[in-house]
Design a protein around this motif. Structure first.
Motif, PDB file in Angstrom:
ATOM      1  N   LEU A   1       0.829  -1.202   0.000  1.00  0.00           N
ATOM      2  CA  LEU A   1       0.000   0.000   0.000  1.00  0.00           C
ATOM      3  C   LEU A   1       0.866   1.255   0.000  1.00  0.00           C
ATOM      4  O   LEU A   1       0.586   2.210  -0.748  1.00  0.00           O
ATOM      5  N   LEU A   2       1.918   1.279   0.797  1.00  0.00           N
ATOM      6  CA  LEU A   2       2.788   2.451   0.862  1.00  0.00           C
ATOM      7  C   LEU A   2       3.533   2.672  -0.450  1.00  0.00           C
ATOM      8  O   LEU A   2       3.852   3.809  -0.820  1.00  0.00           O
ATOM      9  N   ARG A   3       3.805   1.577  -1.172  1.00  0.00           N
ATOM     10  CA  ARG A   3       4.462   1.701  -2.472  1.00  0.00           C
ATOM     11  C   ARG A   3       3.538   2.416  -3.461  1.00  0.00           C
ATOM     12  O   ARG A   3       3.972   3.230  -4.275  1.00  0.00           O
ATOM     13  N   ASP A   4       2.246   2.109  -3.378  1.00  0.00           N
ATOM     14  CA  ASP A   4       1.267   2.699  -4.298  1.00  0.00           C
ATOM     15  C   ASP A   4       0.791   4.076  -3.839  1.00  0.00           C
ATOM     16  O   ASP A   4       0.452   4.931  -4.639  1.00  0.00           O
ATOM     17  N   LYS A   5       0.756   4.245  -2.493  1.00  0.00           N
ATOM     18  CA  LYS A   5       0.229   5.500  -1.951  1.00  0.00           C
ATOM     19  C   LYS A   5       1.058   5.874  -0.731  1.00  0.00           C
ATOM     20  O   LYS A   5       0.755   5.474   0.396  1.00  0.00           O
ATOM     21  N   ALA A   6       2.113   6.636  -0.943  1.00  0.00           N
ATOM     22  CA  ALA A   6       3.092   6.926   0.105  1.00  0.00           C
ATOM     23  C   ALA A   6       2.488   7.642   1.305  1.00  0.00           C
ATOM     24  O   ALA A   6       2.971   7.502   2.436  1.00  0.00           O
ATOM     25  N   ASP A   7       1.417   8.440   1.093  1.00  0.00           N
ATOM     26  CA  ASP A   7       0.835   9.207   2.199  1.00  0.00           C
ATOM     27  C   ASP A   7      -0.379   8.517   2.813  1.00  0.00           C
ATOM     28  O   ASP A   7      -1.183   9.164   3.494  1.00  0.00           O
ATOM     29  N   ALA A   8      -0.534   7.217   2.576  1.00  0.00           N
ATOM     30  CA  ALA A   8      -1.712   6.506   3.080  1.00  0.00           C
ATOM     31  C   ALA A   8      -1.858   6.647   4.592  1.00  0.00           C
ATOM     32  O   ALA A   8      -2.954   6.867   5.113  1.00  0.00           O
ATOM     33  N   VAL A   9      -0.739   6.543   5.307  1.00  0.00           N
ATOM     34  CA  VAL A   9      -0.779   6.629   6.775  1.00  0.00           C
ATOM     35  C   VAL A   9      -0.745   8.077   7.235  1.00  0.00           C
ATOM     36  O   VAL A   9      -1.525   8.483   8.100  1.00  0.00           O
ATOM     37  N   SER A  10       0.159   8.866   6.683  1.00  0.00           N
ATOM     38  CA  SER A  10       0.303  10.250   7.126  1.00  0.00           C
ATOM     39  C   SER A  10      -0.973  11.051   6.880  1.00  0.00           C
ATOM     40  O   SER A  10      -1.332  11.932   7.668  1.00  0.00           O
ATOM     41  N   GLY A  11      -1.673  10.745   5.808  1.00  0.00           N
ATOM     42  CA  GLY A  11      -2.933  11.435   5.517  1.00  0.00           C
ATOM     43  C   GLY A  11      -3.991  11.147   6.571  1.00  0.00           C
ATOM     44  O   GLY A  11      -4.770  12.032   6.952  1.00  0.00           O
ATOM     45  N   THR A  12      -4.001   9.926   7.075  1.00  0.00           N
ATOM     46  CA  THR A  12      -4.945   9.565   8.133  1.00  0.00           C
ATOM     47  C   THR A  12      -4.560  10.228   9.440  1.00  0.00           C
ATOM     48  O   THR A  12      -5.411  10.712  10.191  1.00  0.00           O
ATOM     49  N   ALA A  13      -3.255  10.267   9.737  1.00  0.00           N
ATOM     50  CA  ALA A  13      -2.771  10.804  11.009  1.00  0.00           C
ATOM     51  C   ALA A  13      -3.125  12.272  11.188  1.00  0.00           C
ATOM     52  O   ALA A  13      -3.339  12.738  12.320  1.00  0.00           O
ATOM     53  N   VAL A  14      -3.190  13.024  10.085  1.00  0.00           N
ATOM     54  CA  VAL A  14      -3.492  14.461  10.150  1.00  0.00           C
ATOM     55  C   VAL A  14      -4.855  14.705  10.793  1.00  0.00           C
ATOM     56  O   VAL A  14      -5.082  15.728  11.454  1.00  0.00           O
ATOM     57  N   GLU A  15      -5.778  13.763  10.631  1.00  0.00           N
ATOM     58  CA  GLU A  15      -7.142  13.952  11.125  1.00  0.00           C
ATOM     59  C   GLU A  15      -7.290  13.674  12.620  1.00  0.00           C
ATOM     60  O   GLU A  15      -8.337  13.941  13.208  1.00  0.00           O
ATOM     61  N   LEU A  16      -6.257  13.137  13.255  1.00  0.00           N
ATOM     62  CA  LEU A  16      -6.381  12.691  14.637  1.00  0.00           C
ATOM     63  C   LEU A  16      -6.235  13.837  15.640  1.00  0.00           C
ATOM     64  O   LEU A  16      -5.604  14.846  15.357  1.00  0.00           O
ATOM     65  N   SER A  17      -6.803  13.630  16.824  1.00  0.00           N
ATOM     66  CA  SER A  17      -6.724  14.606  17.908  1.00  0.00           C
ATOM     67  C   SER A  17      -6.166  13.935  19.156  1.00  0.00           C
ATOM     68  O   SER A  17      -6.411  12.750  19.401  1.00  0.00           O
ATOM     69  N   ALA A  18      -5.428  14.709  19.939  1.00  0.00           N
ATOM     70  CA  ALA A  18      -4.896  14.178  21.198  1.00  0.00           C
ATOM     71  C   ALA A  18      -6.004  13.783  22.164  1.00  0.00           C
ATOM     72  O   ALA A  18      -5.792  13.001  23.091  1.00  0.00           O
ATOM     73  N   GLN A  19      -7.201  14.295  21.925  1.00  0.00           N
ATOM     74  CA  GLN A  19      -8.336  13.976  22.794  1.00  0.00           C
ATOM     75  C   GLN A  19      -9.011  12.658  22.413  1.00  0.00           C
ATOM     76  O   GLN A  19      -9.883  12.175  23.139  1.00  0.00           O
ATOM     77  N   ASP A  20      -8.603  12.058  21.291  1.00  0.00           N
ATOM     78  CA  ASP A  20      -9.226  10.802  20.845  1.00  0.00           C
ATOM     79  C   ASP A  20      -8.939   9.674  21.823  1.00  0.00           C
ATOM     80  O   ASP A  20      -7.818   9.535  22.331  1.00  0.00           O
ATOM     81  N   ARG A  21      -9.921   8.829  22.032  1.00  0.00           N
ATOM     82  CA  ARG A  21      -9.715   7.614  22.818  1.00  0.00           C
ATOM     83  C   ARG A  21      -8.828   6.666  22.017  1.00  0.00           C
ATOM     84  O   ARG A  21      -9.089   6.416  20.845  1.00  0.00           O
ATOM     85  N   ILE A  22      -7.797   6.144  22.662  1.00  0.00           N
ATOM     86  CA  ILE A  22      -6.779   5.406  21.918  1.00  0.00           C
ATOM     87  C   ILE A  22      -6.410   4.060  22.533  1.00  0.00           C
ATOM     88  O   ILE A  22      -5.768   3.214  21.912  1.00  0.00           O
TER      89      ILE A  22
END
Length: 577
Positions: free
Chosen positions: A199-220
């Motif tokens: 997946l990262l080979r095809d879409k390098a920002d697959a993970v980083s794009g998701t991470a941008v949406e996260l908040s420190a207040q999210d239950r983890i």
């Protein structure tokens, strides 16, 4: 959120009231767990970060971060997204560590499952929080995870990975195995890593794009508390809870990138995951895992060979290390600090850790899962008598008061229930609003622990409120008697608890582990007590045992001892109003 109002710092109580507030000069961070790791990897890319000695793993911070991205992408490829619950059922392995950070990086909620759980407990945990995926080892000690999982999800045996559905756990969609299992419906961990790589080979920002949406207040993270009665409760923590607690714990230890921390405590518990792993991430310290489970020899060997400067453990672990027959052969001179926590720390054990293990700056920490976990911690510069008799002073950005049965704050030096408020208080028990409201009142977490705070702000944990023994109207705190008995030269470990008594309501019982090759009688122990402690504090019943019943984290199970003595002595519980 339970941030403190703009109130004055009270490291030392004011006006003789047992109420303290931590320093606020160092601000809280709003980083997520994923950002926390990325920042450290960027600062120290080529420094050694992770060592799993049993598995032969040695990663730099950059390698570690890259593996996390790969697994995170693998999870995304399986349809795991923000808010989904992912269970982890395993001892201390590299797959556990990667799962901890990969779930956080995409906003999935990591569900820590006790490696000692059996079938009914596993099913309860997975069902309670609605796990979508489970990452699991094949076995650990006497636990055959494959067999137990097939009991709960028999469909795994006859359907391919993408095609099974569980009748008993309808929300569970994926089971990921550590190692190769001969089970049709299970996906190997390495296959998920390969999916992530593709997946990262095809879409390098697959993970980083998701991470941008996260908040420190999210239950983890969800961690099940091990209560002695009722079903376990899922304490739910946010990025903000655990990242900040790890930072302040590391600061109290004076941890830096030059340090190397040996972590024999389990990852599934806050001690390993937060005080161990995340504390290292906060400063770039190397983390060393001696093995899948605790072994005194393996731990001492890891410290000696990896030149660890810090070592974590519960008191029973340190007791086992000090008692190891080849203790003198291990070079522990590199040690400086570490944390002893998880249960009351015997004064004599603490003294030996300082003198024989070279841990001159060892700290004591106190907390609970529901507060992420640490509320009090001693400083490396605290006098030794403070570090052996208290759990230190209030952590930054937290507030604690000691209250009586009516909820009123007690005077300095008096015993009451410890209540904690601030950023570290959990978001709640997953799916259990009633239990959350019982425990967290007005932002205050009611811990159930009995404690005192002295005029200098040092806290002493007297015991659990449920552990207190009432004999003939006298309130007795077992820890006081345990501390006295630890002075006996033949005693290696001791636990004191109450058992029912028709005349006095309760009587004291002591379970004792003697040092190797030592012998003693009940009368020897009672004679040691007479004239030294009050007559009503001398245990009526004494049993010599080879070992104490413990949880996998090393917490002693006094309820199990009590039940055993009630059966053995044919006692009966008295009914009370």
């Amino acid at each position: 959120m339970h941030d403190l109002p703009d109130s004055p710092v009270l490291i030392e109580p004011a006006n003789g009231v047992a109420h303290v507030r931590g320093a606020t000069d160092i601000p809280l961070t709003e980083s997520t767990v994923g950002e926390f790791l990325r920042d450290t990897a960027d600062r120290f890319p080529e420094r050694l970060a992770v060592v799993f000695r049993e598995q032969g793993i040695r990663w730099t911070w950059r390698e570690f971060d890259d593996h996390v991205d790969q697994l995170a992408a693998g999870f995304l490829s399986l349809g795991i997204t923000r808010g989904d619950r992912v269970g982890i059922w395993s001892p201390n392995r590299f797959e556990w560590l990667l799962t901890q950070f990969a779930t956080a990086r995409i906003g999935a909620v990591l569900v820590n499952i006790n490696p000692a759980y059996r079938v009914s407990e596993l099913e309860y945990a997975l069902h309670k929080v609605g796990c979508k995926a489970l990452v699991t080892a094949g076995s650990f000690k006497t636990s055959n995870y494959i067999s137990m999982l097939l009991d709960v999800v028999p469909e795994l045996a006859s359907h391919e990975a993408a095609h099974w559905r569980s009748a008993r756990l309808p929300e569970l969609r994926t089971v990921i195995s550590m190692g190769d299992w001969d089970v049709a419906g299970v996906m190997p961990f390495q296959s998920v890593m390969k999916c992530g790589e593709d997946l990262l080979r095809d879409k390098a920002d697959a993970v980083s794009g998701t991470a941008v949406e996260l908040s420190a207040q999210d239950r983890i993270n969800i961690q099940f508390t091990s209560g002695t009665t009722g079903s376990p409760k899922g304490a739910t923590l946010t990025h903000r809870n655990i990242v900040n607690n790890a930072r302040f714990v590391a600061m109290a230890m004076k941890l830096s990138e030059a340090d190397s921390l040996c972590i024999p405590v389990p990852l599934y518990h806050c001690f390993g995951m937060v005080l161990g792993v995340l504390a290292c991430v906060s400063v770039g310290a190397k983390m060393v895992f001696p093995g899948e489970g605790f072994d005194a020899g393996a731990t001492l060997g890891a410290v000696a060979e990896e030149r660890c400067t810090a070592l974590h453990g519960v008191p029973t672990m340190f007791i086992a290390e000090l008692a190891h027959p080849e203790f003198a052969s291990f070079d522990l001179s590199s040690l400086r600090t570490g944390i002893m926590a998880g249960s009351p720390c015997p004064v004599e054990t603490m003294n030996q850790v300082v003198t024989r293990m070279h841990m001159s700056e060892v700290t004591i920490a106190y907390g609970m899962t529901e507060t992420s976990p640490v509320s009090f911690q001693s400083a490396t510069t605290d006098p030794l008598d403070r570090r052996t008799t208290t759990v230190g002073r209030i952590q930054p950005h937290l507030e604690v008061k000691i209250v009586d049965a009516s909820g009123h704050t007690v005077p300095v030096g008096e015993t009451g229930e410890l209540c904690t408020k601030g950023y570290s208080v959990m978001s709640g028990y997953w799916g259990d609003g009633d239990k959350t409201r019982e425990s967290v009142v007005g932002g205050w977490m009611h811990t159930g622990d009995l404690a005192t705070i002295d005029a200098d702000g040092y806290c002493n944990i007297v015991g659990r409120s449920k552990d207190m023994v009432i004999r003939g109207g006298e309130n007795i705190y077992p820890r006081e008697i345990e501390e006295y008995l630890f002075r006996h030269p033949k005693i290696q470990n001791v636990q004191v608890f109450g058992v029912p008594d028709e005349k006095n309501g309760e009587e004291l019982c002591a379970w004792i582990v003697l040092r190797e090759s030592e012998r003693a009688t009940e009368e020897d122990i009672k004679s040691f007590c007479r004239g030294q402690i009050a007559h009503y504090k001398v245990p009526k019943y004494i049993r010599f045992v080879d070992a104490m019943p413990e949880t996998v984290t090393g917490k002693v199970q006094k309820f199990a001892m009590r039940e055993e003595m009630i059966r053995a002595l044919k006692l009966s519980e008295q009914k009370t109003a």
